[in-house]
Write a protein that holds these residues in place. Structure first.
Motif, PDB file in Angstrom:
ATOM      1  N   ILE A  12       0.836  -1.201   0.000  1.00 27.80           N
ATOM      2  CA  ILE A  12       0.000   0.000   0.000  1.00 27.80           C
ATOM      3  C   ILE A  12       0.869   1.248   0.000  1.00 27.80           C
ATOM      4  O   ILE A  12       0.608   2.211  -0.724  1.00 27.80           O
ATOM      5  CB  ILE A  12      -0.962  -0.014   1.204  1.00 27.80           C
ATOM      6  N   CYS A  13       1.939   1.251   0.817  1.00 32.22           N
ATOM      7  CA  CYS A  13       2.814   2.425   0.901  1.00 32.22           C
ATOM      8  C   CYS A  13       3.595   2.647  -0.396  1.00 32.22           C
ATOM      9  O   CYS A  13       3.942   3.780  -0.717  1.00 32.22           O
ATOM     10  CB  CYS A  13       3.775   2.300   2.081  1.00 32.22           C
ATOM     11  N   ASP A  14       3.896   1.577  -1.131  1.00 25.92           N
ATOM     12  CA  ASP A  14       4.561   1.746  -2.422  1.00 25.92           C
ATOM     13  C   ASP A  14       3.641   2.416  -3.428  1.00 25.92           C
ATOM     14  O   ASP A  14       4.073   3.215  -4.257  1.00 25.92           O
ATOM     15  CB  ASP A  14       5.024   0.389  -2.967  1.00 25.92           C
ATOM     16  N   GLU A  15       2.356   2.079  -3.357  1.00 24.24           N
ATOM     17  CA  GLU A  15       1.403   2.660  -4.301  1.00 24.24           C
ATOM     18  C   GLU A  15       1.002   4.076  -3.893  1.00 24.24           C
ATOM     19  O   GLU A  15       0.908   4.972  -4.728  1.00 24.24           O
ATOM     20  CB  GLU A  15       0.160   1.777  -4.385  1.00 24.24           C
ATOM     21  N   PHE A  16       0.775   4.275  -2.596  1.00 22.71           N
ATOM     22  CA  PHE A  16       0.342   5.580  -2.079  1.00 22.71           C
ATOM     23  C   PHE A  16       1.344   6.018  -1.018  1.00 22.71           C
ATOM     24  O   PHE A  16       1.178   5.719   0.158  1.00 22.71           O
ATOM     25  CB  PHE A  16      -1.058   5.487  -1.465  1.00 22.71           C
ATOM     26  N   GLU A  17       2.362   6.743  -1.417  1.00 16.29           N
ATOM     27  CA  GLU A  17       3.469   7.044  -0.513  1.00 16.29           C
ATOM     28  C   GLU A  17       3.164   8.111   0.522  1.00 16.29           C
ATOM     29  O   GLU A  17       3.892   8.263   1.482  1.00 16.29           O
ATOM     30  CB  GLU A  17       4.700   7.438  -1.312  1.00 16.29           C
ATOM     31  N   CYS A  18       2.077   8.837   0.369  1.00 13.06           N
ATOM     32  CA  CYS A  18       1.723   9.890   1.339  1.00 13.06           C
ATOM     33  C   CYS A  18       0.702   9.412   2.366  1.00 13.06           C
ATOM     34  O   CYS A  18       0.212  10.215   3.145  1.00 13.06           O
ATOM     35  CB  CYS A  18       1.188  11.123   0.614  1.00 13.06           C
ATOM     36  N   TYR A  19       0.360   8.134   2.372  1.00 12.82           N
ATOM     37  CA  TYR A  19      -0.618   7.622   3.327  1.00 12.82           C
ATOM     38  C   TYR A  19      -0.011   7.575   4.721  1.00 12.82           C
ATOM     39  O   TYR A  19       1.074   7.044   4.922  1.00 12.82           O
ATOM     40  CB  TYR A  19      -1.082   6.222   2.946  1.00 12.82           C
ATOM     41  N   GLY A  20      -0.723   8.104   5.696  1.00 15.29           N
ATOM     42  CA  GLY A  20      -0.339   8.001   7.095  1.00 15.29           C
ATOM     43  C   GLY A  20      -0.960   6.750   7.704  1.00 15.29           C
ATOM     44  O   GLY A  20      -1.544   5.913   7.000  1.00 15.29           O
TER      45      GLY A  20
END
Length: 135
Positions: free
Chosen positions: A54-62
């Protein structure tokens, strides 16, 4: 017997002709517990693998958005555990930087409003006083 055990017992051994609501009433189990899906027990390695994807796809997710994305996949993870795993595995979100704009009107003397003279580099909507143009 825990509610999850009661639910599984009732699902496996429900006699023909007994409705789900009647069976829940006999077992003193709320109907919402019967219809609720059992939570998926995921290993920490599986959680971290999904978090990385998930973090690779959406790097600004907290941690809050990441938790919502995991819940969407059927994995419920505590917020404190999410923050700890993100910190330990270096999955901290990238900070959003706001652009800094130059103040083009600093030190300008305005002769009258809503007029523009000069090139595109000047501040739009301003007439620059003649003494400033000579400089």
């Amino acid at each position: 017997m825990r509610p999850a055990e009661k639910r599984e017992h009732f699902r496996r051994r429900r006699p023909y002709g007994i409705t789900a609501s009647r069976g829940c009433e006999l077992m003193s189990l709320p109907c919402s517990t019967f219809y609720d899906a059992a939570p998926v027990a995921a290993s920490p390695d599986d959680v971290v693998t999904r978090m990385r994807a998930i973090c690779d796809e959406f790097e600004c997710y907290g941690y809050r958005r990441l938790g919502a994305a995991l819940r969407h996949q059927g994995i419920v993870v505590n917020g404190k555990r999410l923050r700890r795993l993100m910190r330990e595995h270096d999955l901290q979100p990238k900070r959003r930087r706001r652009p800094i704009f130059k103040n083009l009107t600093k030190g300008l003397v305005v002769a009258r409003p809503n007029r523009h003279t000069g090139g595109l580099d000047d501040a739009p909507g301003l007439i620059i006083a003649p003494e400033r143009l000579a400089a």
